[in-house]
Motif scaffolding. Structure first.
Motif, mmCIF file in Angstrom:
data_model
loop_
_atom_site.group_PDB
_atom_site.id
_atom_site.type_symbol
_atom_site.label_atom_id
_atom_site.label_comp_id
_atom_site.label_asym_id
_atom_site.label_seq_id
_atom_site.Cartn_x
_atom_site.Cartn_y
_atom_site.Cartn_z
ATOM 1 N N MET A 143 51.573 57.449 45.183
ATOM 2 C CA MET A 143 50.297 56.941 44.725
ATOM 3 C C MET A 143 50.439 55.442 44.470
ATOM 4 N N SER A 144 49.484 54.641 44.932
ATOM 5 C CA SER A 144 49.571 53.190 44.770
ATOM 6 C C SER A 144 49.029 52.765 43.403
ATOM 7 N N ASN A 145 49.342 51.534 43.047
ATOM 8 C CA ASN A 145 48.898 50.977 41.785
ATOM 9 C C ASN A 145 47.415 50.628 41.894
ATOM 10 N N LEU A 146 46.581 51.290 41.101
ATOM 11 C CA LEU A 146 45.141 51.090 41.178
ATOM 12 C C LEU A 146 44.737 49.672 40.777
ATOM 13 N N TYR A 147 45.447 49.083 39.824
ATOM 14 C CA TYR A 147 45.133 47.718 39.399
ATOM 15 C C TYR A 147 45.342 46.733 40.543
ATOM 16 N N LYS A 148 46.418 46.866 41.292
ATOM 17 C CA LYS A 148 46.672 45.986 42.436
ATOM 18 C C LYS A 148 45.638 46.195 43.527
ATOM 19 N N ARG A 149 45.193 47.420 43.712
ATOM 20 C CA ARG A 149 44.141 47.685 44.700
ATOM 21 C C ARG A 149 42.827 47.034 44.286
ATOM 22 N N LEU A 150 42.522 47.066 42.991
ATOM 23 C CA LEU A 150 41.311 46.419 42.483
ATOM 24 C C LEU A 150 41.392 44.913 42.683
ATOM 25 N N LEU A 151 42.534 44.314 42.369
ATOM 26 C CA LEU A 151 42.701 42.872 42.567
ATOM 27 C C LEU A 151 42.566 42.491 44.036
ATOM 28 N N GLY A 152 42.957 43.365 44.930
ATOM 29 C CA GLY A 152 42.828 43.101 46.356
ATOM 30 C C GLY A 152 41.380 43.038 46.819
ATOM 31 N N LEU A 153 40.474 43.651 46.072
ATOM 32 C CA LEU A 153 39.059 43.627 46.427
ATOM 33 C C LEU A 153 38.360 42.351 45.977
ATOM 34 N N LEU A 154 38.914 41.685 44.985
ATOM 35 C CA LEU A 154 38.298 40.481 44.448
ATOM 36 C C LEU A 154 38.598 39.278 45.328
ATOM 37 N N PRO A 155 37.650 38.348 45.443
ATOM 38 C CA PRO A 155 37.918 37.137 46.233
ATOM 39 C C PRO A 155 38.973 36.279 45.552
ATOM 40 N N SER A 156 39.804 35.622 46.357
ATOM 41 C CA SER A 156 40.891 34.818 45.803
ATOM 42 C C SER A 156 40.414 33.452 45.325
ATOM 43 N N GLU A 157 39.372 32.921 45.909
ATOM 44 C CA GLU A 157 38.831 31.612 45.542
ATOM 45 C C GLU A 157 37.466 31.795 44.887
ATOM 46 N N PRO A 158 37.167 31.025 43.845
ATOM 47 C CA PRO A 158 35.831 31.122 43.245
ATOM 48 C C PRO A 158 34.766 30.545 44.169
ATOM 49 N N ARG A 159 33.560 30.998 43.995
ATOM 50 C CA ARG A 159 32.436 30.518 44.803
ATOM 51 C C ARG A 159 31.649 29.504 43.980
ATOM 52 N N ASP A 160 31.423 28.330 44.550
ATOM 53 C CA ASP A 160 30.693 27.267 43.885
ATOM 54 C C ASP A 160 29.410 26.972 44.631
ATOM 55 N N LYS A 161 28.507 26.269 43.956
ATOM 56 C CA LYS A 161 27.241 25.865 44.548
ATOM 57 C C LYS A 161 27.090 24.375 44.360
ATOM 58 N N GLY A 162 26.530 23.720 45.364
ATOM 59 C CA GLY A 162 26.316 22.290 45.247
ATOM 60 C C GLY A 162 25.326 21.781 46.272
ATOM 61 N N GLU A 163 25.099 20.467 46.203
ATOM 62 C CA GLU A 163 24.174 19.807 47.117
ATOM 63 C C GLU A 163 24.941 18.851 48.015
ATOM 64 N N VAL A 164 24.642 18.886 49.297
ATOM 65 C CA VAL A 164 25.295 17.996 50.257
ATOM 66 C C VAL A 164 24.756 16.580 50.035
ATOM 67 N N ILE A 165 25.683 15.644 49.754
ATOM 68 C CA ILE A 165 25.256 14.261 49.522
ATOM 69 C C ILE A 165 25.637 13.344 50.681
ATOM 70 N N ALA A 166 26.537 13.808 51.555
ATOM 71 C CA ALA A 166 26.922 13.021 52.727
ATOM 72 C C ALA A 166 27.551 13.948 53.751
ATOM 73 N N THR A 167 27.465 13.552 55.013
ATOM 74 C CA THR A 167 28.116 14.319 56.077
ATOM 75 C C THR A 167 29.256 13.501 56.656
ATOM 76 N N THR A 168 30.249 14.189 57.161
ATOM 77 C CA THR A 168 31.408 13.573 57.802
ATOM 78 C C THR A 168 31.556 14.204 59.183
ATOM 79 N N PRO A 169 32.373 13.625 60.063
ATOM 80 C CA PRO A 169 32.541 14.225 61.396
ATOM 81 C C PRO A 169 33.037 15.670 61.379
ATOM 82 N N ASP A 170 33.809 16.047 60.361
ATOM 83 C CA ASP A 170 34.359 17.401 60.314
ATOM 84 C C ASP A 170 33.781 18.265 59.197
#
Length: 73
Positions: free
Chosen positions: A1-28
């Motif tokens: 049986m696997s560790n349920l806590y590790k399985r739960l952590l695997g479902l969560l995104p690794s990076e937080p999601r932020d919101k913002g406004e584009v103030i300038a564009t670049t070539p990339d």
């Protein structure tokens, strides 16, 4: 049986999601000003004035242009 806590952590995104406004564009990508006032350079396509969601220095998609409200409790 696997560790349920590790399985739960695997479902969560690794990076937080932020919101913002584009103030300038670049070539990339674009430079986005976050709600906190910080500015970050991200990859992806967007136009100046667009509101976007970002995660891990990558534009995920459009975000609603809603303003915040400060409340004192």
């Amino acid at each position: 049986m696997s560790n349920l806590y590790k399985r739960l952590l695997g479902l969560l995104p690794s990076e937080p999601r932020d919101k913002g406004e584009v103030i300038a564009t670049t070539p990339d990508g674009a430079i986005v000003e976050l709600v906190t006032g910080d500015r970050v350079r991200v990859r992806g396509a967007a136009s100046v004035g667009d509101h976007v969601f970002i995660r891990g220095r990558q534009i995920e998609g459009p975000a609603p242009a809603l303003g915040g409200v400060d409340q004192t409790i």
